[in-house]
Design a protein around this motif. Structure first.
Motif, mmCIF file in Angstrom:
data_model
loop_
_atom_site.group_PDB
_atom_site.id
_atom_site.type_symbol
_atom_site.label_atom_id
_atom_site.label_comp_id
_atom_site.label_asym_id
_atom_site.label_seq_id
_atom_site.Cartn_x
_atom_site.Cartn_y
_atom_site.Cartn_z
ATOM 1 N N LEU A 33 7.105 15.003 6.366
ATOM 2 C CA LEU A 33 7.237 14.300 5.083
ATOM 3 C C LEU A 33 7.406 15.305 3.955
ATOM 4 C CD1 LEU A 33 4.296 11.862 5.737
ATOM 5 C CD2 LEU A 33 6.636 11.094 5.333
ATOM 6 N N THR A 34 8.266 14.986 3.001
ATOM 7 C CA THR A 34 8.483 15.922 1.899
ATOM 8 C C THR A 34 7.523 15.621 0.736
ATOM 9 O OG1 THR A 34 10.159 14.487 0.952
ATOM 10 C CG2 THR A 34 10.929 16.170 2.482
ATOM 11 N N ASP A 35 7.376 16.577 -0.147
ATOM 12 C CA ASP A 35 6.599 16.434 -1.397
ATOM 13 C C ASP A 35 5.229 15.773 -1.170
ATOM 14 O OD1 ASP A 35 8.735 17.534 -2.687
ATOM 15 O OD2 ASP A 35 9.712 15.599 -3.015
ATOM 16 N N ALA A 36 4.885 14.863 -2.098
ATOM 17 C CA ALA A 36 3.604 14.158 -1.983
ATOM 18 C C ALA A 36 3.847 12.680 -2.237
ATOM 19 C CB ALA A 36 2.622 14.709 -3.013
ATOM 20 N N TYR A 37 2.969 11.869 -1.723
ATOM 21 C CA TYR A 37 3.019 10.419 -1.997
ATOM 22 C C TYR A 37 1.563 9.996 -2.127
ATOM 23 C CZ TYR A 37 4.612 5.535 -1.532
ATOM 24 O OH TYR A 37 4.903 4.212 -1.747
ATOM 25 N N THR A 38 1.128 9.897 -3.362
ATOM 26 C CA THR A 38 -0.309 9.738 -3.612
ATOM 27 C C THR A 38 -0.742 8.281 -3.427
ATOM 28 O OG1 THR A 38 0.081 9.283 -5.928
ATOM 29 C CG2 THR A 38 -0.284 11.602 -5.334
ATOM 30 N N GLU A 39 -2.066 8.132 -3.336
ATOM 31 C CA GLU A 39 -2.631 6.779 -3.218
ATOM 32 C C GLU A 39 -2.194 5.923 -4.402
ATOM 33 O OE1 GLU A 39 -6.872 6.699 -2.601
ATOM 34 O OE2 GLU A 39 -7.037 4.672 -3.380
ATOM 35 N N LYS A 40 -2.201 6.546 -5.569
ATOM 36 C CA LYS A 40 -1.863 5.765 -6.766
ATOM 37 C C LYS A 40 -0.408 5.274 -6.727
ATOM 38 C CE LYS A 40 -1.768 5.812 -11.782
ATOM 39 N NZ LYS A 40 -0.493 5.097 -11.760
ATOM 40 N N GLU A 41 0.485 6.205 -6.379
ATOM 41 C CA GLU A 41 1.898 5.820 -6.360
ATOM 42 C C GLU A 41 2.154 4.753 -5.290
ATOM 43 O OE1 GLU A 41 4.685 9.029 -5.662
ATOM 44 O OE2 GLU A 41 6.396 7.657 -5.868
ATOM 45 N N TYR A 42 1.515 4.934 -4.153
ATOM 46 C CA TYR A 42 1.666 3.986 -3.037
ATOM 47 C C TYR A 42 1.186 2.603 -3.485
ATOM 48 C CZ TYR A 42 1.595 3.152 2.158
ATOM 49 O OH TYR A 42 1.819 2.714 3.436
ATOM 50 N N LEU A 43 -0.008 2.589 -4.084
ATOM 51 C CA LEU A 43 -0.558 1.301 -4.528
ATOM 52 C C LEU A 43 0.311 0.684 -5.629
ATOM 53 C CD1 LEU A 43 -2.922 -0.682 -4.096
ATOM 54 C CD2 LEU A 43 -4.091 0.466 -5.982
ATOM 55 N N ASP A 44 0.784 1.543 -6.546
ATOM 56 C CA ASP A 44 1.663 1.024 -7.614
ATOM 57 C C ASP A 44 2.908 0.380 -7.011
ATOM 58 O OD1 ASP A 44 -0.058 1.880 -9.513
ATOM 59 O OD2 ASP A 44 1.125 3.630 -10.142
ATOM 60 N N ASP A 45 3.487 1.058 -6.014
ATOM 61 C CA ASP A 45 4.685 0.507 -5.358
ATOM 62 C C ASP A 45 4.365 -0.851 -4.744
ATOM 63 O OD1 ASP A 45 6.320 2.599 -5.995
ATOM 64 O OD2 ASP A 45 6.160 3.621 -4.063
ATOM 65 N N LEU A 46 3.211 -0.918 -4.090
ATOM 66 C CA LEU A 46 2.829 -2.172 -3.422
ATOM 67 C C LEU A 46 2.582 -3.288 -4.439
ATOM 68 C CD1 LEU A 46 2.157 -3.542 -0.714
ATOM 69 C CD2 LEU A 46 -0.228 -2.857 -1.061
ATOM 70 N N GLN A 47 1.891 -2.912 -5.522
ATOM 71 C CA GLN A 47 1.616 -3.913 -6.563
ATOM 72 C C GLN A 47 2.922 -4.447 -7.135
ATOM 73 O OE1 GLN A 47 -1.385 -4.957 -7.367
ATOM 74 N NE2 GLN A 47 -2.906 -3.328 -7.413
#
Ligand code: FAD
Length: 487
Positions: A89-103
């Protein structure tokens, strides 16, 4: 509640021989600590984790051995939180970004508590998976745009499921194929026994606890029709024909709390020439953002360039389902070729737009005028289909917000599109221990995967989230079922 129990004839329990010889068992299946219903990703994760905890486990898979693995065998990747680049996996994918995407995709229609649990568990689950022989491949570049967020299975879902079944076999987990669960006997919230059709013969199974991981009801055409009306007759089921929602219905009938709207599902636009069931990933068409989509009257009906394709592909099944006769047509020109995943069926092609319309069976003049109006509305920009570029239309309804390019370079191509249903979201409500809610306070019934996806997917979809839900909740369910069984 009067609890009915079925007691089979007495037979000495068999040793878990863990091979196909178990298929010979009739009437009474040897009691296990944990029974797992289903044979896809969520089921096998639960089975392996329960076994790790010391439980004896039996997996009851409806499909024959060659079709084992449910929808999971069609998959390619899972969405994974990570703080820094990894090998896959490249870069980072944080909990916040993941949750924001889901929301965003669910419009907030998700249980934040369970969603966080899944997101947090996603990374370590991929590590656990590799310990069972699952292999991931380096991130892919190109049309999928998922190299940062999604870990891809080397060899796809089929290889993933084969690795799990090999691991199950090695660890003495009993697997019964052609085993369709058709009754569950639950008394005051406690699962006691169930009835299964094993190779078409009724048999009883007992366990100290049970994990239900038997998918949604997407392959049940009558149920789909009850929800969608006659339109459902034109739906194509992208995955397994075995997910008929039978166990889901058994649980709901016995008081399990439902979650999710029956009409909500993951549905994409797929090639209208795909088989009714099990066409899998190759029938998906990713050319929508590169051209225009018209219905059978020749009218455009939605912004084809609204957002990046991984965030929008899952709405197109529903959009096509709302069109007359549930059919639409993607129209592109030769500039688009090579910019999307090659299609399994060749496109229909023609040198002019009216010829293409004729070949697709569409009203010639209407399609010509739709394309003309679209071309006139396209504003110049810098085309880049990897980003939300500035190629858009002006004064057109519906607009095309990105990747709008005139359709003017022959040959022209068209694909018929049908709603391809991937999986349904109606399920059973669970808590953070995967316990099915509504059955009773101290239930020994746990759920994982599609059958509980509606807890976190009220609507919409994030590519790769289905496998994350099943993997993380499979873990939780397996652990808790083993605990409930006293292991
Ligand atoms: C073509 C396609 C591509 C996909 N690609 C991706 C992807 O790349 N990433 C992603 O995250 N998601 C993807 N998905 C969605 C993903 O497949 C599901 O979210 C995931 O597989 C669900 O796992 P599961 O174990 O809950 O269900 P399944 O894998 O479908 O397993 C359910 C199992 O239950 C069994 N079963 C059903 N009824 C009974 C019964 N009565 N008795 C016994 N057994 C029963 C079935 O035979 C099956 O084995 C895709 C789906 C499809 C169709």
């Amino acid at each position: 509640m009067l609890c009915r129990e079925i007691v089979g004839g007495h037979r000495p329990p068999l040793q878990w021989a863990n091979d196909i010889r178990l298929q010979a068992v009739r009437e009474q299946i040897p009691e296990a600590d944990v029974a797992v219903i289903g044979g896809g990703n969520a089921a096998l994760c639960a089975a392996l984790v329960a076994r790790e905890s010391g439980a004896s486990v039996v997996v009851l898979e409806c499909a024959p051995v060659e079709y084992r693995g449910g929808n999971s065998r069609h998959t390619r990747n899972m969405r994974c939180m990570h703080e820094a680049p990894t090998e896959v996996l490249t870069d980072a994918y944080t909990e916040k970004e993941y949750l924001d995407d889901l929301q965003r995709v669910t419009g907030g229609n998700t249980s934040e508590q369970l969603a966080r649990l899944i997101i947090r568990g996603s990374f370590e689950t991929t590590q656990w998976m590799t310990s069972y022989g699952v292999r991931f491949q380096r991130s892919l570049e190109g049309t999928l745009h998922l190299g940062r967020t999604n870990a891809f299975f080397l060899g796809g879902g089929k290889a993933l499921m084969n690795a799990y079944y090999a691991a199950a076999r090695k660890r003495g987990i009993g697997v019964l194929y052609n085993a369709e669960v058709e009754e569950l006997h639950i008394c005051e919230g406690r699962f006691k026994s169930g009835r299964v059709l094993l190779n078409g013969e009724p048999a009883e199974f007992r366990a100290k606890s049970v994990v239900v991981a038997s998918g949604g009801f997407e392959a049940n055409l009558e149920w789909l029709e009850r929800v969608w009306g006659e339109a459902a007759r034109n739906f194509i089921i992208r995955g397994t024909p075995y997910n008929k929602g039978r166990v889901l219905k058994l649980l709901l009938d016995q008081g399990a709390e439902p979650v999710g709207d029956p009409k909500q599902c993951h549905a994409v636009a797929i090639d209208g020439r795909a088989p009714k069931f099990d066409g899998g990933i190759v029938t998906r068409l990713d050319c929508v953002p590169l051209g225009i989509v018209v219905n059978k009257r020749g009218d455009r009906f939605y912004d084809e360039g609204e957002d990046l394709w991984p965030k929008r592909y899952a709405i197109w099944g529903r959009l096509v389902a709302q069109q007359p006769d549930q059919i639409a047509y993607s129209i592109i020109d030769s500039k688009a070729i090579g910019r999307f995943m090659p299609s399994v069926f060749p496109p229909i092609s023609a040198q002019t737009i009216p010829e293409l319309a004729r070949a697709l069976g569409l009203p010639l003049e209407k399609v010509e005028s739709t394309v003309r109006q679209f071309n006139l509305a396209v504003r110049p920009g810098r085309f880049d289909h990897q980003i939300l570029d500035d190629c858009r239309t002006e004064g057109l309804d519906p607009p095309k917000s990105h990747w709008a390019q005139t359709i003017d370079r022959p040959p022209f191509y068209g694909y018929p599109l049908r709603p391809g249903i991937t999986f349904t979201y109606l399920g059973v409500k669970v808590n953070e221990r995967a316990e099915v809610q509504g059955l009773g306070k101290t239930t020994n019934v746990f759920a994982a995967g599609e059958i509980m996806a509606g807890n976190v997917l009220g609507k919409g979809y994030l590519a790769g989230f289905g496998m994350t839900i099943g993997s993380v909740f499979g873990h939780i369910a397996g652990r808790e079922a083993a605990r409930a069984a006293g292991c």
